[in-house]
Design a protein around this motif. Structure first.
Motif, PDB file in Angstrom:
ATOM      1  N   PHE A  49      50.826  39.574  38.300  1.00  0.00           N
ATOM      2  CA  PHE A  49      49.429  39.379  37.573  1.00  0.00           C
ATOM      3  C   PHE A  49      49.095  38.491  38.484  1.00  0.00           C
ATOM      4  N   SER A  50      48.898  37.457  39.192  1.00  0.00           N
ATOM      5  CA  SER A  50      48.612  36.540  39.355  1.00  0.00           C
ATOM      6  C   SER A  50      48.272  36.900  41.302  1.00  0.00           C
ATOM      7  N   LEU A  53      45.453  39.623  41.383  1.00  0.00           N
ATOM      8  CA  LEU A  53      43.949  38.435  41.101  1.00  0.00           C
ATOM      9  C   LEU A  53      43.782  38.487  42.622  1.00  0.00           C
ATOM     10  N   LEU A  56      41.427  41.265  42.843  1.00  0.00           N
ATOM     11  CA  LEU A  56      39.533  41.236  42.763  1.00  0.00           C
ATOM     12  C   LEU A  56      39.409  40.363  43.304  1.00  0.00           C
ATOM     13  N   CYS A  57      40.003  39.340  43.801  1.00  0.00           N
ATOM     14  CA  CYS A  57      38.708  38.146  44.621  1.00  0.00           C
ATOM     15  C   CYS A  57      38.085  38.458  45.536  1.00  0.00           C
ATOM     16  N   TYR A 111      42.413  31.141  45.590  1.00  0.00           N
ATOM     17  CA  TYR A 111      41.843  32.395  45.367  1.00  0.00           C
ATOM     18  C   TYR A 111      40.426  32.093  45.598  1.00  0.00           C
TER      19      TYR A 111
END
Length: 407
Positions: A49-50, A53, A56-57, A111
């Motif tokens: 999941f990380s 992300l 998404l970032c 991120y």
């Protein structure tokens, strides 16, 4: 007529040649860094999941700043915008390398770097794309866009493979450092360019809304985006690959990797054997045929149960996508006035970035509700039907002639 890619733009324009070479080197470096960041995030969190992300970032800044970057590119010297954003990307790669050497390992930092890299890319891409029509004759733009497609595909294929090897042998520090050095080629190319002020720069301001209003009154340019949405949203099977690798082909993660690579290989070959595209003048009709070919190939892929056939049709889909991209981008560069090119390229970034992700969501949802077969084959058929209906509604798109471009 040669079937191989036309390298005429590289011969006739030293500025374009340097820009293309620098972009190719930078794409490989960015592919290395993208994989290295994903690997480092997983090493720090042990969470897929990380890792998700990370995408998404990058997506949010690309969508937001893609539109803004296009407006900026229609206001300022595009050379300076491209140079400044490339310097920003190089500094961010140096920051990654410095943090890795210093043992500064924090997910939030990675991120943040990914988001800032996306901002730089969203500012750089519209400026760079809007420059190309100023460096080449209109007749050379299809060849230039085919060469650019090979750059992106080559970077997508080679960058992650090289990144995995470099991280495995020498660590994250080496991958990030090589990426920072690779940006020197892009910086040199931008530095050597002449000033690239857009036409009518005296207006002082370029509004994103003005660009969208312009697009709303130009059916041929608008159709370049609609047709791509048909392919990328309705018939984008990437999210299905992990499931079908095991269920259809009895494979494993390596099979998934082959499925992911197949469209990219097809896209690269589509660019390599693109010499015929310079003789095509009906660009709108070519886009309709190419998008229909993509949808048909994806639909047939959904019916295959032999791996070699699945890879073949995914490769054909990738080749069709390259044809569509070449002619759509050429239409944006030729039919749009210079003072609007940056904003339309900004919209192009939003479509290219957001469309496949919406397609992943749609395909995954349909596969869960029905089956992967329904998602792939149904999506492919829906793509063909949708693009045919759009072509019937805006018949002028199929009649678009590059010798008399009408937006």
């Amino acid at each position: 007529m040669s079937l191989l890619v036309d390298v005429g733009p590289l011969r006739t324009s030293p500025h374009y040649r340097r820009l293309w070479f620098g972009n190719t080197v930078s794409w490989v470096g960015q592919g290395m860094t993208a994989l290295a960041i994903s690997l480092q995030v997983y090493d720090l969190t042990h969470s897929t999941f990380s890792v998700g992300l990370v995408g998404l970032c990058s997506l949010v800044p690309l969508v937001v700043f893609g539109l803004y970057g296009g407006a900026v590119a229609d206001t300022v010297d595009r050379r300076l915008l491209g140079l400044g954003s490339a310097i920003g990307s190089a500094v961010l790669s140096l920051a990654l390398a410095s943090a890795a050497f210093a043992g500064f390992h924090h997910v939030w930092f990675l991120y943040a770097i990914v988001a800032l890299q996306a901002v730089c890319a969203a500012l750089n891409s519209p400026a760079r794309s809007a420059m190309i029509p100023r460096l080449l004759e209109p007749a050379q733009l299809p060849a230039a866009n085919a060469l650019n497609s090979m750059t992106m595909t080559f970077g997508t294929l080679v960058g992650p493979m090289a990144g995995g090897l470099i991280v495995g042998f020498w660590g994250y520090q080496a991958a990030y450092t090589i990426d920072a050095v690779a940006f020197c080629a892009s910086l040199y190319a931008m530095w050597r360019l002449p000033s690239m002020l857009p036409d009518r720069v005296g207006a002082k301001r370029a509004s994103v809304l003005d660009g969208l209003r312009f697009l709303g009154t130009r059916p041929n340019l608008r159709m370049t985006f609609f047709s791509d949405f048909c392919a990328m949203i309705l018939a984008h099977p990437r999210a299905l690959f992990p499931a079908v690798a095991a269920a259809w082909y009895g494979g494993d993660a390596r099979t998934t990797g082959m499925l992911v690579a197949a469209p990219a290989v097809g896209a690269f070959l589509g660019g390599l054997f693109s010499g015929w595209q310079g003789k095509v003048h009906r660009h709108g009709l070519a886009v309709l045929i190419a998008v229909s070919a993509w949808g048909t190939a994806v639909a047939v892929f959904g019916l295959t149960r032999q791996l070699w056939l699945g890879l073949l049709f995914l490769g054909l889909a990738g080749a069709a996508d390259t044809v569509s991209m070449v002619f759509r981008n050429t239409m944006l560069q030729v039919a749009a006035p210079d003072e609007m090119r940056g904003r339309l390229q900004g919209v192009f970034i939003v479509v290219v970035s957001g469309g496949p992700r919406l397609g992943d969501f749609l395909a995954g949802s349909v596969a869960d509700l029905a089956s992967p077969t329904v998602a792939a084959t149904g999506g492919g058929v829906a793509c063909v039907v949708a693009v045919v209906l759009l072509g019937l509604k805006w018949r002028g798109f199929a009649r678009y002639d590059a010798r008399e471009p009408t937006p």
